[in-house]
Design a protein around this motif. Structure first.
Motif, PDB file in Angstrom:
ATOM      1  N   ASN A 264       8.295  -0.426   7.017  1.00 61.31           N
ATOM      2  CA  ASN A 264       7.350  -0.371   5.911  1.00 61.31           C
ATOM      3  C   ASN A 264       6.541  -1.666   5.821  1.00 61.31           C
ATOM      4  OD1 ASN A 264       9.899   1.355   5.061  1.00 61.31           O
ATOM      5  ND2 ASN A 264       8.147   2.223   4.002  1.00 61.31           N
ATOM      6  N   HIS A 265       5.590  -1.685   4.929  1.00 64.25           N
ATOM      7  CA  HIS A 265       4.814  -2.903   4.684  1.00 64.25           C
ATOM      8  C   HIS A 265       5.572  -3.726   3.646  1.00 64.25           C
ATOM      9  CE1 HIS A 265       1.760  -5.608   3.084  1.00 64.25           C
ATOM     10  NE2 HIS A 265       1.118  -5.439   4.223  1.00 64.25           N
ATOM     11  N   TYR A 266       6.159  -4.832   4.088  1.00 67.74           N
ATOM     12  CA  TYR A 266       6.899  -5.710   3.191  1.00 67.74           C
ATOM     13  C   TYR A 266       6.026  -6.903   2.808  1.00 67.74           C
ATOM     14  CZ  TYR A 266      10.536  -3.251   5.829  1.00 67.74           C
ATOM     15  OH  TYR A 266      11.293  -2.301   6.451  1.00 67.74           O
ATOM     16  N   ARG A 270       3.253 -13.809   7.213  1.00 63.24           N
ATOM     17  CA  ARG A 270       2.704 -13.317   8.476  1.00 63.24           C
ATOM     18  C   ARG A 270       2.315 -14.493   9.373  1.00 63.24           C
ATOM     19  NH1 ARG A 270       2.350  -7.583   7.905  1.00 63.24           N
ATOM     20  NH2 ARG A 270       3.632  -7.248   6.054  1.00 63.24           N
TER      21      ARG A 270
END
Length: 368
Positions: A264-266, A270
């Motif tokens: 998922n997008h956590y 980055r």
């Protein structure tokens, strides 16, 4: 939504997990936790969670059955064991025997009892998902992104390490605890930070990698990587090599373990590649003598990793109290491990006996 039981909530991994859950309430829910110390600080940190989950206070040692009862009460989908040191073994064992998937940040569980825990997990068909950044990196390169988890065949595993604050020194004789606690890249607990300074942490990770991935001693290599961006690498039979890269932050490996195989997008840091230089080199075994003790252990295994870990825990505690010097950590490991009797691991009771005796003998040596 994944229901998580968090053991070791007041440590650095525990706090990172609580933050991850609070930042991603649609993905994760903490249904219970344990903490050995700093309970007031822990409860304060729970303000960001929608409700305070049940808490197992492990200020006094919890029995295997106590832990199993707490697991049953919380009914989690997965357990994250972030307990520090050998004390974490019973939490791993109880989780596997309760037939709950285990996200493992407590490397000492496999260092001491990998010969028993891995077969137990396989027998119960329980996955062990690594949380250490290095083992998570290897896992991400090897795993099939499915359940049941299957690993691709590999030729070699490269365990990277920053080298700690003293990687460029030639003399470690005057190191103080305050200096050793200043890690250049990572924000971690005191024990693991000292272990990173001596490279003992990398030795423990070497033992763990052997058990987790079924690697032989000559299939693992430790390399110094000062930037702490490449968390580990895997070389495959065809000669290709895969690496996992991300900022030096534990949020991502925690999320990978808790939510596998979903991606998922956590809300995690980055990596920027616009101005990034990466370098690698061989560690200095003459300076970091823990690596020489590691070589001795991996040629024999059995009870020796248990002794290594027990002696190291006692030595690090003594160093932080300024009872011994930094170099004495190496001295104690050499004296105790090289003279230790070898045993084949057959029971958890045997493991506890060896651990207890190694600690007792190390303390006796300290007091002489």
């Amino acid at each position: 939504m994944k229901k998580i039981l968090l053991f070791g909530a007041s440590g650095s991994i525990g706090k990172s997990t609580i933050k991850l859950v609070a930042d991603n309430p649609d993905l994760f829910q903490i249904v219970g936790m344990s903490a050995h110390s700093r309970m007031a600080e822990l409860v304060t940190g729970l303000i960001r969670l929608p409700q305070t989950p049940p808490i197992l206070n492990t200020q006094e040692k919890s029995s295997l059955q106590d832990i199993k009862d707490f697991i049953e009460k919380c009914a989690p989908d997965i357990v994250l064991n972030a307990v520090s040191g050998f004390a974490g073994l019973n939490f791993s064992r109880a989780t596997i025997e309760s037939q709950i998937p285990l996200a493992l940040a407590n490397k000492e569980s496999l260092v001491a009892a990998g010969d028993l825990l891995i077969p137990l997990a396989q027998k119960n068909n329980i996955p062990i998902l690594p949380v250490d950044s290095e083992h998570s990196a290897i896992f991400q390169c090897l795993a099939n992104d499915q359940i049941p988890i299957k690993y691709k065949p590999f030729e070699k595993l490269y365990l990277t390490c920053s080298g700690g604050p003293f990687r460029d020194l030639e003399d470690l004789s005057s190191i103080t605890p305050a200096q050793a606690l200043k890690h250049p890249n990572w924000d971690m607990g005191a024990k693991i930070t000292i272990d990173s300074a001596t490279l003992a942490n990398k030795c423990l990770e070497f033992f763990e990698a052997m058990h987790l991935f079924g690697a032989k001693k000559d299939q693992i290599e430790i390399v110094i990587h000062p930037q702490s961006v490449v968390h580990s690498m895997v070389e495959f039979p065809d000669g290709s090599t895969l690496a996992q890269l991300s900022p030096p932050d534990m949020t991502l490996p925690i999320a990978v373990a808790l939510n596998y195989p979903q991606k998922n997008h956590y809300k995690t840091p980055r990596q920027s590649f616009s101005h990034l230089d990466l370098s690698f080199r061989v560690p200095n075994k003459s300076l970091f003598r823990t690596l020489q003790v590691l070589d001795y252990c991996i040629d024999r295994m059995g009870s020796l990793p248990i002794v290594f870990n027990a002696v190291n825990e006692v030595a690090v505690e003594a160093f932080m109290k300024e009872q011994i010097t930094f170099l004495d950590i190496f001295n104690l490991l050499e004296k105790m491990v090289y003279t230790s009797a070898f045993e084949v691991m057959e029971s958890f009771e045997q493991i506890e006996r060896i651990d207890k005796q190694a600690r007792k003998d190390t303390l006796k040596l300290l007091n002489e």
